[in-house]
Each structure stands twice: as C-alpha cells, then as structure tokens.
Design an enzyme around this catalytic site. Sequence first.
Site, PDB file in Angstrom:
ATOM      1  N   THR A  41     -47.737  80.830   7.328  1.00 43.47           N
ATOM      2  CA  THR A  41     -47.528  80.172   6.987  1.00 43.47           C
ATOM      3  C   THR A  41     -48.265  78.629   8.722  1.00 43.47           C
ATOM      4  OG1 THR A  41     -45.240  78.727   8.466  1.00 43.47           O
ATOM      5  CG2 THR A  41     -45.608  79.157   5.432  1.00 43.47           C
ATOM      6  N   THR A 136     -28.100  77.396  10.623  1.00 49.26           N
ATOM      7  CA  THR A 136     -28.161  76.250  11.852  1.00 49.26           C
ATOM      8  C   THR A 136     -27.260  75.572  11.399  1.00 49.26           C
ATOM      9  OG1 THR A 136     -29.663  74.515  12.065  1.00 49.26           O
ATOM     10  CG2 THR A 136     -29.055  74.728   9.588  1.00 49.26           C
ATOM     11  N   ASP A 137     -26.734  75.077  12.620  1.00 51.50           N
ATOM     12  CA  ASP A 137     -25.918  73.654  12.853  1.00 51.50           C
ATOM     13  C   ASP A 137     -26.095  73.042  12.005  1.00 51.50           C
ATOM     14  OD1 ASP A 137     -27.270  73.096  14.398  1.00 51.50           O
ATOM     15  OD2 ASP A 137     -26.153  72.212  15.771  1.00 51.50           O
ATOM     16  N   GLU A 138     -27.030  72.601  11.735  1.00 51.51           N
ATOM     17  CA  GLU A 138     -27.123  71.036  10.858  1.00 51.51           C
ATOM     18  C   GLU A 138     -26.812  71.299   9.391  1.00 51.51           C
ATOM     19  OE1 GLU A 138     -30.818  70.241  10.983  1.00 51.51           O
ATOM     20  OE2 GLU A 138     -31.335  70.118  13.286  1.00 51.51           O
ATOM     21  N   TYR A 161     -34.134  69.627   4.949  1.00 49.75           N
ATOM     22  CA  TYR A 161     -33.844  70.817   5.295  1.00 49.75           C
ATOM     23  C   TYR A 161     -32.932  71.215   5.478  1.00 49.75           C
ATOM     24  CZ  TYR A 161     -33.268  73.810   9.595  1.00 49.75           C
ATOM     25  OH  TYR A 161     -33.347  74.868   9.830  1.00 49.75           O
ATOM     26  N   LYS A 165     -30.968  74.441   3.838  1.00 49.02           N
ATOM     27  CA  LYS A 165     -30.544  75.298   4.405  1.00 49.02           C
ATOM     28  C   LYS A 165     -28.579  75.975   4.286  1.00 49.02           C
ATOM     29  CE  LYS A 165     -31.515  77.241   7.304  1.00 49.02           C
ATOM     30  NZ  LYS A 165     -32.340  78.880   7.440  1.00 49.02           N
TER      31      LYS A 165
HETATM   32  P1  NAD Z   1     -40.415  78.676  12.436  1.00 51.77           P
HETATM   33  O1  NAD Z   1     -40.496  77.438  11.866  1.00 51.77           O
HETATM   34  O2  NAD Z   1     -41.161  79.014  14.115  1.00 51.77           O
HETATM   35  O3  NAD Z   1     -40.509  80.085  11.894  1.00 51.77           O
HETATM   36  C1  NAD Z   1     -40.246  80.174  10.768  1.00 51.77           C
HETATM   37  C2  NAD Z   1     -41.490  81.680   9.644  1.00 51.77           C
HETATM   38  O4  NAD Z   1     -41.269  81.963   9.170  1.00 51.77           O
HETATM   39  C3  NAD Z   1     -42.706  81.871  10.342  1.00 51.77           C
HETATM   40  O5  NAD Z   1     -43.978  82.488  10.637  1.00 51.77           O
HETATM   41  C4  NAD Z   1     -43.289  81.229   8.739  1.00 51.77           C
HETATM   42  O6  NAD Z   1     -44.853  81.637   8.432  1.00 51.77           O
HETATM   43  C5  NAD Z   1     -42.326  82.031   8.077  1.00 51.77           C
HETATM   44  N1  NAD Z   1     -42.040  82.089   6.806  1.00 51.77           N
HETATM   45  C6  NAD Z   1     -42.418  80.365   6.158  1.00 51.77           C
HETATM   46  N2  NAD Z   1     -42.156  80.332   5.021  1.00 51.77           N
HETATM   47  C7  NAD Z   1     -42.356  81.578   4.246  1.00 51.77           C
HETATM   48  C8  NAD Z   1     -42.148  82.418   2.910  1.00 51.77           C
HETATM   49  N3  NAD Z   1     -42.009  81.930   2.235  1.00 51.77           N
HETATM   50  N4  NAD Z   1     -42.232  83.819   3.486  1.00 51.77           N
HETATM   51  C9  NAD Z   1     -42.260  84.063   4.340  1.00 51.77           C
HETATM   52  N5  NAD Z   1     -42.513  83.794   5.515  1.00 51.77           N
HETATM   53  C10 NAD Z   1     -42.604  82.111   5.635  1.00 51.77           C
HETATM   54  O7  NAD Z   1     -38.960  78.332  12.778  1.00 51.77           O
HETATM   55  P2  NAD Z   1     -37.623  79.327  14.438  1.00 51.77           P
HETATM   56  O8  NAD Z   1     -37.727  77.814  14.445  1.00 51.77           O
HETATM   57  O9  NAD Z   1     -38.617  80.271  14.348  1.00 51.77           O
HETATM   58  O10 NAD Z   1     -36.371  79.321  12.803  1.00 51.77           O
HETATM   59  C11 NAD Z   1     -36.266  80.473  12.501  1.00 51.77           C
HETATM   60  C12 NAD Z   1     -35.412  80.568  11.988  1.00 51.77           C
HETATM   61  O11 NAD Z   1     -34.125  80.111  11.972  1.00 51.77           O
HETATM   62  C13 NAD Z   1     -34.465  79.643  10.492  1.00 51.77           C
HETATM   63  O12 NAD Z   1     -34.257  80.005   9.079  1.00 51.77           O
HETATM   64  C14 NAD Z   1     -33.820  78.385  11.091  1.00 51.77           C
HETATM   65  O13 NAD Z   1     -33.621  77.524   9.788  1.00 51.77           O
HETATM   66  C15 NAD Z   1     -33.416  78.872  11.660  1.00 51.77           C
HETATM   67  N6  NAD Z   1     -32.964  78.348  12.952  1.00 51.77           N
HETATM   68  C16 NAD Z   1     -33.642  77.614  13.769  1.00 51.77           C
HETATM   69  C17 NAD Z   1     -32.946  77.274  15.461  1.00 51.77           C
HETATM   70  C18 NAD Z   1     -34.374  76.201  16.172  1.00 51.77           C
HETATM   71  O14 NAD Z   1     -33.385  75.468  16.829  1.00 51.77           O
HETATM   72  N7  NAD Z   1     -35.547  76.838  15.743  1.00 51.77           N
HETATM   73  C19 NAD Z   1     -31.998  76.702  15.010  1.00 51.77           C
HETATM   74  C20 NAD Z   1     -30.867  77.529  14.503  1.00 51.77           C
HETATM   75  C21 NAD Z   1     -31.035  78.323  12.907  1.00 51.77           C
HETATM   76  O1  DAU Z   2     -29.592  72.601  15.029  1.00 56.39           O
HETATM   77  C1  DAU Z   2     -30.554  73.652  15.200  1.00 56.39           C
HETATM   78  C2  DAU Z   2     -32.403  72.728  14.242  1.00 56.39           C
HETATM   79  O2  DAU Z   2     -32.861  73.020  15.673  1.00 56.39           O
HETATM   80  C3  DAU Z   2     -32.793  73.550  13.998  1.00 56.39           C
HETATM   81  O3  DAU Z   2     -31.742  74.690  12.616  1.00 56.39           O
HETATM   82  C4  DAU Z   2     -34.186  73.129  13.426  1.00 56.39           C
HETATM   83  O4  DAU Z   2     -34.488  74.085  12.731  1.00 56.39           O
HETATM   84  C5  DAU Z   2     -34.645  73.063  14.862  1.00 56.39           C
HETATM   85  O5  DAU Z   2     -35.644  72.665  14.316  1.00 56.39           O
HETATM   86  C6  DAU Z   2     -33.922  71.765  15.776  1.00 56.39           C
HETATM   87  O6  DAU Z   2     -34.094  70.502  14.878  1.00 56.39           O
HETATM   88  P1  DAU Z   2     -33.850  69.068  15.729  1.00 56.39           P
HETATM   89  O7  DAU Z   2     -34.471  68.506  14.664  1.00 56.39           O
HETATM   90  O8  DAU Z   2     -32.975  69.586  16.989  1.00 56.39           O
HETATM   91  O9  DAU Z   2     -34.998  69.641  16.154  1.00 56.39           O
HETATM   92  P2  DAU Z   2     -36.461  68.410  16.521  1.00 56.39           P
HETATM   93  O10 DAU Z   2     -36.763  69.817  17.903  1.00 56.39           O
HETATM   94  O11 DAU Z   2     -37.061  68.088  15.870  1.00 56.39           O
HETATM   95  O12 DAU Z   2     -35.488  67.168  17.704  1.00 56.39           O
HETATM   96  C7  DAU Z   2     -35.026  67.409  18.919  1.00 56.39           C
HETATM   97  C8  DAU Z   2     -34.242  66.250  19.071  1.00 56.39           C
HETATM   98  O13 DAU Z   2     -35.709  65.441  19.493  1.00 56.39           O
HETATM   99  C9  DAU Z   2     -33.712  65.723  17.687  1.00 56.39           C
HETATM  100  O14 DAU Z   2     -32.679  64.564  17.966  1.00 56.39           O
HETATM  101  C10 DAU Z   2     -34.622  64.841  17.639  1.00 56.39           C
HETATM  102  C11 DAU Z   2     -35.627  64.362  18.639  1.00 56.39           C
HETATM  103  N1  DAU Z   2     -37.143  64.046  19.207  1.00 56.39           N
HETATM  104  C12 DAU Z   2     -38.056  65.511  18.403  1.00 56.39           C
HETATM  105  C13 DAU Z   2     -39.366  65.693  18.549  1.00 56.39           C
HETATM  106  C14 DAU Z   2     -39.944  66.428  17.760  1.00 56.39           C
HETATM  107  C15 DAU Z   2     -37.291  63.344  19.928  1.00 56.39           C
HETATM  108  O15 DAU Z   2     -37.212  62.559  20.346  1.00 56.39           O
HETATM  109  N2  DAU Z   2     -39.534  63.834  19.988  1.00 56.39           N
HETATM  110  C16 DAU Z   2     -39.961  64.078  18.985  1.00 56.39           C
HETATM  111  O16 DAU Z   2     -41.644  63.993  19.250  1.00 56.39           O
END
Ligand code: NAD
Ligand code: DAU
Length: 355
Positions: A41, A136-138, A161, A165
């Site tokens: 994606t 995720t913790d969300e 989202y 999850k």
């Molecule tokens: P990301 O958006 O960077 O990566 C997601 C990946 O999944 C991408 O490579 C995308 O191409 C692939 N993907 C999406 N839809 C797909 C589909 N239908 N089939 C196959 N591949 C697909 O996400 P991330 O931040 O690396 O998060 C990875 C996992 O960890 C997620 O499940 C997210 O919920 C979880 N998570 C993320 C965070 C965070 O802070 N980023 C924290 C806790 C949990």
């Molecule tokens: O807690 C785990 C989650 O953390 C994961 O499950 C999600 O995949 C990951 O995207 C992340 O979610 P958040 O919504 O916490 O992350 P984000 O980086 O989007 O935002 C972090 C905080 O910053 C949130 O309080 C929103 C704020 N924010 C975010 C953006 C993008 C801003 O103030 N300005 C911004 O432009």
Amino acid sequence: MNINGNILVTGGAGFIGANFIHYLFEQTDFTGLVINVDKLTYAGNLENLSDISQKYDDRYRFHQIDICNYEAMDVIFTKYQPQVIVHFAAESHVDRSIHGPKEFIETNIIGTFNLLELARKHWQDRQDVLFHHISTDEVYGSLGETGYFYEDTPYDPRSPYSSSKASSDHLVSAYFHTYKLPVTISNCSNNYGPYQFPEKLIPLMISNMLEDKNLPVYGDGRNIRDWLYVEDHCSGIWKIIQNGRRGETYNIGGENEWENIKLLHVLCELVARKSGKDLNKILDLITYVKDRAGHDRRYAINCDKIKNELGWTQSVDFSQGLEKTVEWYLANTEWIENIKTGEYQKWIDKNYSNE
Ligand code: NAD
Ligand code: DAU
C-alpha cells in the site's frame, strides 16, 4: 518453542515489519526462510529491505499479495508451510481511519480472519506452530492523568483504527479458545525509529523541520503517548514467539510518557543541533491546529508481565533512540523524498489541502 521451520511475516515492507525482518536476520540465530507478504500500500516500501534482499537472497522471499485474497494466501501457505506467522499487516494510521475507515475494516479484520482460517486449515491440530498477532495499546481506550493499561484492562477502542485492531484481537483469541490454534498477541505502545512513514508524529515533524514546513500540533498538544524504540518492540516479539505462553496477551511499552508538545521541543533542539538549522526558526514553525476527532488523551502501558515472565526489557533509552532516529532521517532524505513524490503526497494533497 524450537523454531526450525519457516517464518511468514505479513506487512514486512512497513515500518515495524521491516525492522523485525532486519532484527531476525541480524540479531537472532534463526536460520530458516523468511517469507514477507505485503500488498505494498502507500505505506509499504521495498526500499526498507533492499539490503536484506541482497545479502540474504537465499533465505528471504517477497510476495506482493493482499492478505484479504484468500486464494493467493492459500498458495503461499501450501508453498512455504510456515511454522510461525508474525502478523503485522494492517492499515495503521489513526487520521486515515477517520477520513476513510473501509480499508481498515477490510485489511485489519477480514485480512486477519483470512489468515486465521488458513492457519487452521493448514496446521490442523499441530501445536509446534504459532500465529503471533501484532496489536496496539489503543484497543484499551484513553487514560486520564493516572493509571496504566494492563493485559486485563477491558477493551474500549475509540477510533475506527483501534476498533478494527480490537476486533482482530478478539478473533485471534477466539481461534485459540474455539479451535486450539496456538496464538499469542502483543499490544504495544507508540514505536519510533528508522523506516517509520512520515505521516506519524516523529518522522512527520523531522521531515517538516528539514523542509521549513509548519509543525502541526493537534489540540492543546498535551496528549500523552508512551514511546518505545522499534528494535525493543522487535526483541519483545521475538521473546514471545520463542517462549510466550500460548493464548496469552503481552503488553509491550516504553515506560516513557511524553506530552506531544514537550516531545516536539526536544525534537526541535535535536534536529537543530544535528542539521545546523537555526533553532528559533524551527520553533517558529510550531502551529497549533484543529484537534484530531476523538483524540485519545493518554496512553501508558504496564509491561510487567513480559518483563517478569520472559525477561524482556527496553534496551534503548529515549535520548539515545531519538538521536539515532534523527540521524537516520538526516542520512536518508532521499528515502523521504521518494515517498513524498508518490502516493503519499497525492493523499496529503487530496485530504489536507484546505487545512
Ligand atoms: P505501516 O503502516 O508502516 O505498515 C503496514 C504494512 O502493511 C505496509 O507495508 C503495508 O503495505 C502492509 N499492508 C497493509 N494492508 C495490507 C494488506 N491488505 N495485505 C498485505 N499487506 C498490507 O504500519 P506499522 O507502523 O509498521 O505497524 C505494523 C503493525 O503494528 C500494525 O498491525 C499496527 O497496528 C501495529 N502497531 C503499530 C504501532 C506503531 O507505533 N507504529 C504500535 C503498536 C502496534
Ligand atoms: O499507541 C500505538 C499506536 O501509535 C499505533 O497503534 C498506531 O499504529 C500508531 O500510528 C500510533 O498511533 P498515534 O495516533 O498515537 O500516533 P501518531 O504518530 O499519529 O500521533 C502521536 C500523537 O501526536 C497523537 O497524540 C496525535 C499527535 N499528532 C500527530 C500528528 C501526525 C499531532 O499533534 N500532530 C500530527 O501531525
């Protein structure tokens, strides 16, 4: 568990998945095949793994497949007979889920359901296998000024989202209880580090500072997140895969809470110091904007369970981790540029052009 088979990683071209694949090859003694299935994606980027595909071409396979495509995934299961599935693939950005929830329902719920069905079909009663679900913790909702999320905190998701999850977590648990499918789940706090897509707070802010663009702070900037360096998340996942109790959930977190605005100030100083840009000019870019709809106020993880049961702990402190992250983005401006000239930029132009 003795892992002598193949590992199927879904979503391995994304932020955490790519870091996990690096971790598997570079920091574990795993010697089998790693099969990365990713739809690519807007968030999937094979550049994240170009070194791996060159260096380990005998042990690394990539397939561009949507996990919602049951038949295509069936072929993958038949071909590689994975012993472990590490399921990262998801739509992961809260803001996008507010603008358009449909893909979140499809990938996060239907996609996970497909994988569970395929695991059940191919593994039958095997117990020397594992489906590890990344969550995720969300899913636990939003905290007030005190308290923590524990593994038994009732689910209370607020965004499309986190609801998607939460739904997938319940399905994974249900397959354990109903079909005895060996599963584990981890619920992690906010990750940061290399390869994070520049729509998430830390990489977005770094990239905007480098381009002298506004730094959009949602609401009053006092929402709190618990930050964990991505490699520490990967080491937690690996510990759970090896020794986690089947059917269990493990929280993983940084024990590192920051108000967004305070974190942003630290980041501004760091970027100024490392890039030679003028700190006051960077600070002038901070702009308070309309709050995110349903913006969760505070997340904080209690991760005693994984610490006590599996001996996991964080190894990278926040100042070290942020410094490494800023250095990585400064050294990889072309990586950001390549993203911004593609699908990502089209989406931003369509959705944020009036804000
Ligand atoms: P990301 O958006 O960077 O990566 C997601 C990946 O999944 C991408 O490579 C995308 O191409 C692939 N993907 C999406 N839809 C797909 C589909 N239908 N089939 C196959 N591949 C697909 O996400 P991330 O931040 O690396 O998060 C990875 C996992 O960890 C997620 O499940 C997210 O919920 C979880 N998570 C993320 C965070 C965070 O802070 N980023 C924290 C806790 C949990
Ligand atoms: O807690 C785990 C989650 O953390 C994961 O499950 C999600 O995949 C990951 O995207 C992340 O979610 P958040 O919504 O916490 O992350 P984000 O980086 O989007 O935002 C972090 C905080 O910053 C949130 O309080 C929103 C704020 N924010 C975010 C953006 C993008 C801003 O103030 N300005 C911004 O432009």
